[in-house]
Design a protein around this motif. Structure first.
Motif, short mmCIF file in Angstrom:
data_model
loop_
_atom_site.label_atom_id
_atom_site.label_comp_id
_atom_site.label_asym_id
_atom_site.label_seq_id
_atom_site.Cartn_x
_atom_site.Cartn_y
_atom_site.Cartn_z
N THR A 11 0.77 -1.14 0.00
CA THR A 11 0.01 -0.05 -0.04
C THR A 11 0.90 1.32 -0.03
O THR A 11 1.78 1.42 0.77
N LEU A 12 0.63 2.34 -0.65
CA LEU A 12 1.26 3.52 -0.90
C LEU A 12 0.25 4.64 0.06
O LEU A 12 -0.79 4.68 0.03
N ALA A 26 -6.50 5.33 -11.95
CA ALA A 26 -7.81 5.49 -11.48
C ALA A 26 -8.41 4.12 -10.80
O ALA A 26 -8.21 3.06 -11.16
N GLY A 27 -9.09 4.65 -9.70
CA GLY A 27 -9.68 3.74 -8.78
C GLY A 27 -8.84 3.04 -7.92
O GLY A 27 -8.93 1.71 -7.13
N SER A 28 -7.43 3.49 -7.61
CA SER A 28 -6.43 2.96 -6.66
C SER A 28 -6.65 3.34 -5.29
O SER A 28 -6.00 2.84 -4.36
N PHE A 29 -7.44 4.46 -5.01
CA PHE A 29 -7.88 4.72 -3.57
C PHE A 29 -8.31 3.80 -2.69
O PHE A 29 -9.46 3.01 -3.41
N ASP A 88 -4.87 -4.52 -6.67
CA ASP A 88 -4.63 -5.83 -6.80
C ASP A 88 -3.74 -6.55 -5.87
O ASP A 88 -2.70 -7.54 -6.43
N SER A 89 -3.21 -6.09 -4.87
CA SER A 89 -2.11 -6.47 -3.77
C SER A 89 -0.95 -6.84 -4.39
O SER A 89 0.03 -7.54 -3.98
N GLN A 90 -0.60 -5.96 -5.30
CA GLN A 90 0.59 -5.71 -5.88
C GLN A 90 1.63 -4.91 -4.76
O GLN A 90 1.16 -4.13 -4.14
N HIS A 91 3.09 -5.27 -4.95
CA HIS A 91 3.92 -4.42 -4.23
C HIS A 91 4.15 -3.05 -4.73
O HIS A 91 4.04 -2.78 -5.91
N VAL A 92 4.27 -2.31 -3.96
CA VAL A 92 4.68 -0.79 -4.16
C VAL A 92 6.11 -0.49 -3.80
O VAL A 92 6.49 -0.68 -3.00
N TYR A 147 8.17 12.49 -6.68
CA TYR A 147 7.84 11.02 -6.35
C TYR A 147 7.07 10.12 -7.00
O TYR A 147 5.98 10.75 -7.92
N VAL A 148 7.73 8.97 -7.41
CA VAL A 148 6.87 7.87 -8.35
C VAL A 148 6.77 6.83 -7.54
O VAL A 148 7.64 6.31 -6.74
N ALA A 149 5.44 6.30 -7.62
CA ALA A 149 5.17 5.05 -6.98
C ALA A 149 4.83 3.82 -8.07
O ALA A 149 4.03 4.30 -8.69
N VAL A 150 5.50 2.90 -8.14
CA VAL A 150 5.18 1.90 -9.18
C VAL A 150 4.77 0.76 -8.78
O VAL A 150 5.08 0.22 -7.43
N LEU A 151 4.21 -0.41 -9.32
CA LEU A 151 3.78 -1.57 -9.04
C LEU A 151 4.66 -2.64 -9.30
O LEU A 151 5.08 -2.77 -10.59
N SER A 152 4.57 -3.61 -8.71
CA SER A 152 5.48 -4.87 -8.96
C SER A 152 4.61 -5.99 -8.63
O SER A 152 3.96 -6.20 -7.68
N ASN A 153 4.53 -7.11 -9.69
CA ASN A 153 3.84 -8.23 -9.24
C ASN A 153 4.78 -9.22 -8.45
O ASN A 153 5.36 -10.14 -9.14
N GLY A 154 4.94 -8.97 -7.19
CA GLY A 154 5.77 -9.86 -6.43
C GLY A 154 7.02 -8.85 -5.98
O GLY A 154 7.21 -7.69 -6.62
N ASN A 155 7.78 -9.30 -4.92
CA ASN A 155 8.78 -8.57 -4.57
C ASN A 155 10.06 -8.41 -5.71
O ASN A 155 10.38 -9.15 -6.17
#
Length: 235
Positions: A11-12, A26-29, A88-92, A147-155
């Motif tokens: 979570t960010l 969109a929809g990530s809040f 979707d429970s992805q790592h941040v 700042y930038v926050a990116v998503l990763s499918n796993g660590n």
């Protein structure tokens, strides 16, 4: 002013002091906490995050043509607050860009960024070989609050040749983003296709993104490959 933190890796957390604007997927809040009543609101970005209308319209067209289109929203924060974002429970993964520093990121891996980041879409011409890579989203640091926050499918793992000057080679379908302090740092495409590829004896690693030692870069890679790309072979 905005600051980014991660909560439980998934979570960010965005802390706002004063008033500011956040650009988010969109929809990530997922939640918010503000004193004296809700003091933030959401607005869909119909074109893009650029301030100039013509640039936003052109950017929207480029994103649609290249597949880099992703629904974004503007979060208008009018006072001190804490808001949370996830997908979707992805790592941040959070990265703070220095002024002039550039991050190239797949659009689907963008979670949020501050308005101090200059946004554009850039052709790099690699999409023939991979589902991703024909174009990439570029964010450039324009201040101390980029700042930038990116998503990763796993660590994810982080590779860097800034100190070692080694050659980095990664699977395009596993790349999340790459960062460079010297402007654009587009990878080279290295293909390993021979006669075995066409008789069904391909290794599954027929192409790669490659940065040489004279291209100082840091690359974030997720432990999951995207499905897609051209499958070459005969049964």
């Amino acid at each position: 002013m905005l600051t980014f933190e991660t909560v439980n890796e998934l979570t960010l957390k965005v802390t706002c002091s004063g008033s500011d604007v956040l650009i988010a997927k969109a929809g990530s809040f997922i939640a918010g906490d503000s004193p004296g009543g809700k003091n933030y609101k959401f607005e869909k970005l119909l074109l893009g995050p650029q301030n100039n209308f013509a640039q936003a319209a052109f950017g929207s067209l480029i994103r649609r043509v290249t597949g880099e289109n992703i629904p974004l929203m503007k979060v208008m924060l009018n006072g001190s607050s804490v808001t949370y974002y996830a997908d979707d429970s992805q790592h941040v993964v959070i990265y703070q860009l220095a002024p002039g520093e550039v991050i190239s990121v797949e659009s689907e891996n963008i979670l949020a960024f501050t308005q101090e980041c200059q946004y554009e879409v850039r052709f790099i011409g690699c999409g023939v070989l991979s589902q991703k890579g024909f174009a990439t989203t570029i964010l450039t640091g324009n201040g101390n609050n980029s700042y930038v926050a990116v998503l990763s499918n796993g660590n994810p793992i982080v590779l860097s040749n800034i100190q070692s000057r080694n050659t980095l080679s990664v699977d395009p379908d596993a790349v999340i983003c790459w960062m460079s302090q010297s402007g654009y740092c587009d990878p080279q495409i290295k293909a390993d296709i021979n006669w075995k590829t066409f008789i069904g004896q391909a290794s599954g690693e027929s192409y790669a993104f490659e940065w040489s030692g004279n291209q100082p870069v840091s690359v974030i890679v997720q432990p999951t490959e995207r499905r897609g790309g051209i499958k070459i072979g005969m049964d």
